[in-house]
Scaffold this motif. Sequence first.
Motif, short mmCIF file in Angstrom:
data_model
loop_
_atom_site.label_atom_id
_atom_site.label_comp_id
_atom_site.label_asym_id
_atom_site.label_seq_id
_atom_site.Cartn_x
_atom_site.Cartn_y
_atom_site.Cartn_z
N GLU A 23 0.82 -1.21 0.00
CA GLU A 23 0.00 0.00 0.00
C GLU A 23 0.86 1.26 0.00
N THR A 24 2.05 1.15 0.62
CA THR A 24 2.94 2.32 0.59
C THR A 24 3.31 2.66 -0.84
N TRP A 25 3.56 1.60 -1.62
CA TRP A 25 3.92 1.81 -3.02
C TRP A 25 2.78 2.51 -3.76
N THR A 29 3.28 6.21 -5.39
CA THR A 29 3.21 6.41 -6.83
C THR A 29 2.01 7.26 -7.23
N GLN A 30 0.94 7.29 -6.39
CA GLN A 30 -0.26 7.99 -6.84
C GLN A 30 -0.45 9.37 -6.21
N VAL A 31 0.21 9.61 -5.07
CA VAL A 31 -0.05 10.87 -4.39
C VAL A 31 0.57 12.04 -5.16
N ALA A 230 -0.26 8.36 16.35
CA ALA A 230 -1.65 8.73 16.60
C ALA A 230 -2.38 8.99 15.30
N ALA A 231 -1.66 9.45 14.29
CA ALA A 231 -2.29 9.68 12.99
C ALA A 231 -2.82 8.36 12.44
N ILE A 232 -2.05 7.29 12.62
CA ILE A 232 -2.50 5.98 12.15
C ILE A 232 -3.73 5.55 12.95
N ALA A 233 -3.61 5.61 14.28
CA ALA A 233 -4.68 5.09 15.12
C ALA A 233 -5.97 5.89 14.94
N SER A 234 -5.86 7.21 14.85
CA SER A 234 -7.09 7.98 14.84
C SER A 234 -7.83 7.84 13.50
N GLN A 235 -7.12 7.52 12.43
CA GLN A 235 -7.84 7.26 11.18
C GLN A 235 -8.57 5.94 11.23
N ALA A 236 -8.01 4.99 11.96
CA ALA A 236 -8.60 3.65 11.96
C ALA A 236 -9.65 3.50 13.03
N ALA A 237 -9.70 4.41 14.00
CA ALA A 237 -10.57 4.21 15.16
C ALA A 237 -12.04 4.40 14.82
N GLY A 238 -12.83 3.50 15.33
CA GLY A 238 -14.26 3.70 15.34
C GLY A 238 -14.96 3.51 14.01
N THR A 248 -6.65 7.89 1.55
CA THR A 248 -6.64 7.90 3.02
C THR A 248 -6.12 6.59 3.59
N PHE A 249 -6.70 5.49 3.08
CA PHE A 249 -6.33 4.17 3.57
C PHE A 249 -4.84 3.89 3.34
N GLN A 250 -4.37 4.22 2.16
CA GLN A 250 -2.96 3.97 1.83
C GLN A 250 -2.03 4.82 2.66
N SER A 251 -2.51 6.03 3.04
CA SER A 251 -1.62 6.93 3.78
C SER A 251 -1.22 6.32 5.12
#
Lengths: 281, 316
Positions: A23-25, A29-31, A230-238, A248-251
């Motif tokens: 997903e990093t790739w 490549t797309q951002v 925290a950036a990772i966790a707060s995007q995934a929370a809830g 968003t998901f790839q970030s």
Amino acid sequence: MFFAAAMTSVIISALIVWSLARETWTFVTQVEVAALWTDGWFPRRGMYDVKTIVVGSALITGIALAVAIPIGLAAAIFLAEYARPRVRRVLKPVLEILAGIPSVVLGFFALTFISPQIVQRFTDASQFNMLAAGMAVGVLTIPLIASVSEDAMRSVPDSLREASYGLGARKVQTTLRVVIPAAVSGLVAALIIAVSRAIGETMVVFVAAGATGGSLYSTNILGPGQTMTAAIASQAAGTDQVVGEGLTFQSLFFVAMLLFVITMFLNLVADRFVRRVRQSY
Amino acid sequence: MALSQPRQAASLAADLVSDITRNERDLSGKAFRIALLAGIITAFVVLVVLIVDVINVGSPVLSERLGDLLSSTLGSKPETSGLSQALRGSFYIGVFVLLVAVPLGVSAAIFLEEYARQGRLTRFIDINIRNLAGVPSVVYGILGLTVFVQALRAFTGPDSNGRSVISAGLTLSILVLPIIIITSAEAIRAVPNGIREAGYGVGATRWEVVKSHVLPYAAPGILTGTVLALARALGEAAPLILVGATTGFLTSGSSYLPSSLQERFTALPIVISTWSGRPGEDWRASTAAAIVIMLAVVLVANAGAILLRNHYEKKR
């Protein structure tokens, strides 16, 4: 069979890299490059300002170390050089218990005690602030610094201390000019491991530093902030699925990869320093 | 001549002492010692303040509705919300760690210490394990999300999109695996070689020596590592967020039947982190009460492990 068990650790590392890399790739490549340098980290709106979260992590780490180094080092020197065995048997478990406190608990403590009782008493900080979060992360790293530095100082052979006393040096001089220089590799390792731990700490910042969902670029430690973790966790929370604009998901994977590479580098360097102490004595 | 007279010798000694110390007390030494003591006392005070504060804030809830708190389900009001689903999730995570991570970790440690020849491969595995021990827990969450939640969805829970306690348990098992390997390997390394040689001397095979001599001798150390790993897994929240622990409401999931393992789940540290963010005194008290319950489990486990280790260390 035992070999297979030992190889699982290698497989796990490979899986980590694999799961991050795909997903990093896609992200890299797309951002759009412009989206990486904006005013803040709002992945759901397509703003991936990397400096916001990297600087946030650096600030939290800096505050944590400012708290943890003096306390951790003092505790380590006391336990290694000054404490009698009996005192040591009582005080050492205190640090070990402190090490066992889950980080969510320190997050709650930062939000409901450190922030209102300490930080807001002396400053006009907001309820969610990076200073309180950083101090709590510092509390988490105290036992780590203390135990690694204590090990390093205890591995300094007694003959060096005795030689120093023989020359008429006092205890302070012996500690500061003989033991600490002899153990310096281990102390550096303790420092690096603490940095790595502070960068990787998630829940304290997630609970106590506010900024769920995103954060503007800010270097004000009295206000809310966001770290890489925290950036990772707060995007995934809830949410059931990480939703939001495009990448968003790839970030999340991109940030995690960044985190993985930074901490791996620090861990390998620390390992080298620890090895140096072991080799010399 | 003068030196042979005892009185003069005594005064010479006193002169010498005062020459060296210049009649000064070792003030800087004392100050240094006090500074060091202050450091370790600060750590102690933080620990005490934290525990007292949490107990203080949580005491109304703990004294009024402890049974209710333990038995009811998650809800939108603090006075009716409970931890039953969270306790169940944490219970199963512990079971997974014991059934997956412990056997795997101890086997790996046996291989590294007893079977492997020292070479490039073992060094590589060794460095790899120590690096894994330092990987941030969120990154393990990402691993769990990709491997267990997405790739193995059919196994971890087709109906819950893979966001089940199976995924959580496996992710945390992987997270604590390095801890178990490192502590077990240390315990096995500390077994005196004489014990192994005695075993070989009477014709035992390598496996027999390991099974009936090395492992029993190393058992306290391995047990200590297991308990520490368990405590770590029960307190860990960040990976569970990524694996998809439910933070708001959960209709199912208070049954302890294995058939419900594929359902959606939550766990104690997740509930604590969610409740921490809710406004108002009532939520704060409930959160503190939940923390007291979690700390009771985690700290008792930790303290037990420390006592166990100290007990056997003194014995040998």
